[in-house]
Design an enzyme around this catalytic site. Sequence first.
Site, PDB file in Angstrom:
ATOM      1  N   LYS A 132      24.265  31.625  18.038  1.00 12.98           N
ATOM      2  CA  LYS A 132      22.806  31.755  18.142  1.00 12.98           C
ATOM      3  C   LYS A 132      22.102  30.714  17.277  1.00 12.98           C
ATOM      4  CE  LYS A 132      22.872  36.048  16.768  1.00 12.98           C
ATOM      5  NZ  LYS A 132      24.322  36.210  16.634  1.00 12.98           N
ATOM      6  N   THR A 133      22.548  30.623  16.028  1.00 12.23           N
ATOM      7  CA  THR A 133      21.909  29.673  15.116  1.00 12.23           C
ATOM      8  C   THR A 133      22.139  28.244  15.616  1.00 12.23           C
ATOM      9  OG1 THR A 133      22.249  31.242  13.331  1.00 12.23           O
ATOM     10  CG2 THR A 133      21.751  28.984  12.699  1.00 12.23           C
ATOM     11  N   GLU A 155      17.590  35.400  13.320  1.00 13.13           N
ATOM     12  CA  GLU A 155      17.754  36.745  12.745  1.00 13.13           C
ATOM     13  C   GLU A 155      16.538  37.622  13.070  1.00 13.13           C
ATOM     14  OE1 GLU A 155      20.539  37.507  11.197  1.00 13.13           O
ATOM     15  OE2 GLU A 155      21.353  35.634  10.381  1.00 13.13           O
ATOM     16  N   GLN A 172      23.234  43.729  14.046  1.00 13.10           N
ATOM     17  CA  GLN A 172      23.202  43.214  12.684  1.00 13.10           C
ATOM     18  C   GLN A 172      21.879  43.503  11.994  1.00 13.10           C
ATOM     19  OE1 GLN A 172      25.158  39.320  11.892  1.00 13.10           O
ATOM     20  NE2 GLN A 172      25.266  39.185  14.102  1.00 13.10           N
ATOM     21  N   ARG A 199      31.939  38.209   9.172  1.00 16.05           N
ATOM     22  CA  ARG A 199      31.820  36.958   8.401  1.00 16.05           C
ATOM     23  C   ARG A 199      33.152  36.225   8.366  1.00 16.05           C
ATOM     24  NH1 ARG A 199      27.634  36.077   9.732  1.00 16.05           N
ATOM     25  NH2 ARG A 199      27.873  37.980  10.909  1.00 16.05           N
TER      26      ARG A 199
HETATM   27  P1  ATP Z   1      25.586  35.240  13.248  1.00 14.87           P
HETATM   28  O1  ATP Z   1      25.310  36.363  14.200  1.00 14.87           O
HETATM   29  O2  ATP Z   1      26.633  35.601  12.260  1.00 14.87           O
HETATM   30  O3  ATP Z   1      24.338  34.667  12.662  1.00 14.87           O
HETATM   31  P2  ATP Z   1      25.553  33.077  15.180  1.00 14.87           P
HETATM   32  O4  ATP Z   1      25.492  33.722  16.519  1.00 14.87           O
HETATM   33  O5  ATP Z   1      24.310  32.530  14.621  1.00 14.87           O
HETATM   34  O6  ATP Z   1      26.263  34.087  14.136  1.00 14.87           O
HETATM   35  P3  ATP Z   1      26.641  30.478  14.648  1.00 14.87           P
HETATM   36  O7  ATP Z   1      26.657  30.592  13.180  1.00 14.87           O
HETATM   37  O8  ATP Z   1      25.601  29.640  15.307  1.00 14.87           O
HETATM   38  O9  ATP Z   1      26.655  31.951  15.287  1.00 14.87           O
HETATM   39  O10 ATP Z   1      28.047  29.996  15.184  1.00 14.87           O
HETATM   40  C1  ATP Z   1      29.279  30.564  14.710  1.00 14.87           C
HETATM   41  C2  ATP Z   1      30.353  29.493  14.610  1.00 14.87           C
HETATM   42  O11 ATP Z   1      30.754  29.085  15.896  1.00 14.87           O
HETATM   43  C3  ATP Z   1      29.854  28.252  13.914  1.00 14.87           C
HETATM   44  O12 ATP Z   1      30.910  27.736  13.126  1.00 14.87           O
HETATM   45  C4  ATP Z   1      29.514  27.329  15.084  1.00 14.87           C
HETATM   46  O13 ATP Z   1      29.562  25.977  14.704  1.00 14.87           O
HETATM   47  C5  ATP Z   1      30.577  27.687  16.082  1.00 14.87           C
HETATM   48  N1  ATP Z   1      30.162  27.460  17.498  1.00 14.87           N
HETATM   49  C6  ATP Z   1      29.136  28.026  18.133  1.00 14.87           C
HETATM   50  N2  ATP Z   1      29.058  27.632  19.427  1.00 14.87           N
HETATM   51  C7  ATP Z   1      30.101  26.777  19.614  1.00 14.87           C
HETATM   52  C8  ATP Z   1      30.579  26.015  20.748  1.00 14.87           C
HETATM   53  N3  ATP Z   1      29.983  26.071  21.936  1.00 14.87           N
HETATM   54  N4  ATP Z   1      31.666  25.252  20.553  1.00 14.87           N
HETATM   55  C9  ATP Z   1      32.280  25.202  19.347  1.00 14.87           C
HETATM   56  N5  ATP Z   1      31.883  25.881  18.261  1.00 14.87           N
HETATM   57  C10 ATP Z   1      30.797  26.667  18.378  1.00 14.87           C
HETATM   58 MG    MG Z   2      23.207  32.989  12.909  1.00 17.27          MG
END
Ligand code: ATP
Ligand code: MG
Length: 671
Positions: free
Chosen positions: A31-32, A217, A247, A603
Amino acid sequence: MSTAKLNPSQQAAVECLDGPLLLLAGAGTGKTRVIIHRIANLIRHDVPPEAILAVTFTNKAAKEMRERVAGLLTPAVAEKITVNTFHAFCVQVLRRHIHLLGYGNNFTIATEGYQKGLIREIATQLNMVREGCSPNLWLALISRAKSALETPDDMRRKELPYAADLATVYQQYQKRLQQMDLVDFDDLLGLTVRLWTEQPQVLAQYRERYRYLMIDEYQDTNAVQLRLMVLLAGSRANICVVGDDDQSIYGWRGADLGNILEFETHFPAARVIRLEQNYRSTNRILHAANVLISKNKSRRVKNLWSEEGQGEKLLAVCCLDEHDEANFAAEYILGKSGGSQWQRFAVLVRAGHQTRVLEETFRKRRVPYVLVGANSFYQRKEILDVISFLQLIQNPRDNLALLRIINVPPRGAGEVTVDKLRELGQISGAPLGELLTNNALLQAIPADSARNLADFHKLLAEARHDFATPGCIFTKTEKYLKAIRYIEGLAQMYKPREDALQRRDNVLEFLSSMAEFDQRNPAGTLGEYLEIFALHDANDRREKDRNTGDNAVTLMTVHAAKGLEYPVVLVVGMEQGLFPNQMALDEGNEEEERRLCYVAITRAKQELVLSYAERRRVMNRVVAKRPSKFLDELPADDVVFTTPKLAIAPASDTDIKKYLAQMRAQFKPQE
Ligand code: ATP
Ligand code: MG
């Protein structure tokens, strides 16, 4: 822009540039990452960087996002994009326009200590100190009301015990803050909403500028944050929010899960995109997280999967007590880190107080760590004293700052002086700082003290003049701390000598943070420095370890770990009453505790270790503990229940059973 590393759903979100968009997806699904790539894509489509506003939950997250955006674009372009927390964004708005609400533009931000002091004072003055109504509780209720945009009158109508008293305290509290040109954290948001509601032409300026809004978030936003975004988005509704209902962990602070679940009601015609592939964790970790969170009733069902392989089983480690547990954590990390890769590890706690024993043990065992969160550097008394001194220089109406440092270091202004000063303040309504040379005061106190106060008054005036002219704030601060003999005073205020020396070092460390600020902001002002200080949130205060820099184990609360990831995560204190927390259970918030546990588990990238103690010291008693019910809720096939010794040097199942039986025999719980 490279799009190679986005899956089709992520790509769709990145390419959806207009209209309301909700990305509702589980942990680690990127997402981030989507927000960052979407910003880059907007720029690629000729959206001016100034028109983009991205809001994150902590300063640390904002900093990381800025760096990652700069990595995709040129730093010069990235610099023009606004990436901030809600609070920091609102400070910028208020600095320019707060005068329209009757505050001075040099307002300062009230810290928690200030807020409590003020509430205590008001409750005492109004003779409203009641059993069961501590200033902490009153402040929490007032803060809750403010985050829900409720006025004192709304509060009066509520069915709360002491609702009328509470409403009166709330009203007085707001009035007193305003008289002192002080705003608290909730005001930063609430006053911005008021400003935009009462002054449509000001809102129009901001709408004109910020045409693309993004919020990370989103599940942890509250009513006032939603209102802010609805106002700013206007009918254009170019707003993209990302979050995970599983979350949501700030309900206790007024966050409203309805914001994300009812996004389509607040922003009609919203597009909703879901992501299910997790790129962070092994399948065992994910499966455990999925199974645990499925026990919650109120949620939208998702099923996360990953291509990161099956991975190691999770460890659930039974320790004797908190010392045994801390030793285990240290030893586990020492063994796995190879003595160098410390930054791969995070140790998560449910409650801030748990870090004390861990810190002691890590120091003893020479495990380098950084502490993120509560009782850290910036909350130390000597640092808060220096800050109050500077705040008083910045804002002459800040009575709370004056009262905090009027006798620091001791200048003969004891209780009699303070009482007299307050009395005069009440009669004249003047800021207390202006009354330091008032004849009625000077005559009521010993000649020495009177002279000291008059000198102090003069010094403050000089300092204000000095800080208003350009130049290093480090040099000036050092000069005025010398002038009030602050460092020498520490020896008088703190015994034994080692304590005073430690505090001196802390003040020197604080001064070096100012010197760093000067270097980064050659034209920076005291006001800006104080603002950065005030906006430090508990989640990004860090104990700096000079010897290890960034290569250290991270020690923090689960709340502070939101959004982050580590190869190896240890969650300590997995006991009933601690995690889940007893107070939360008593208030019927078990589901929020389970979400918190879900955040903790997700995490971890490769390894997850959960530990619990059979007994633990609580205040002056040692009590028997039961393992957390969340441990029972994890899928049995993915977890190995074991002991510290065997977790470090794995052995056969029979060995484990033998060891556990031995340990139980040694230990007879006494409830
Ligand atoms: P959270 O809910 O914990 O905030 P999030 O959904 O924001 O998580 P991110 O932190 O953006 O997730 O991504 C999680 C991990 O996966 C990071 O290390 C990111 O670089 C990697 N990632 C996300 N999308 C891809 C992709 N398409 N290919 C490779 N790596 C990815
Ligand atoms: Mg995130």
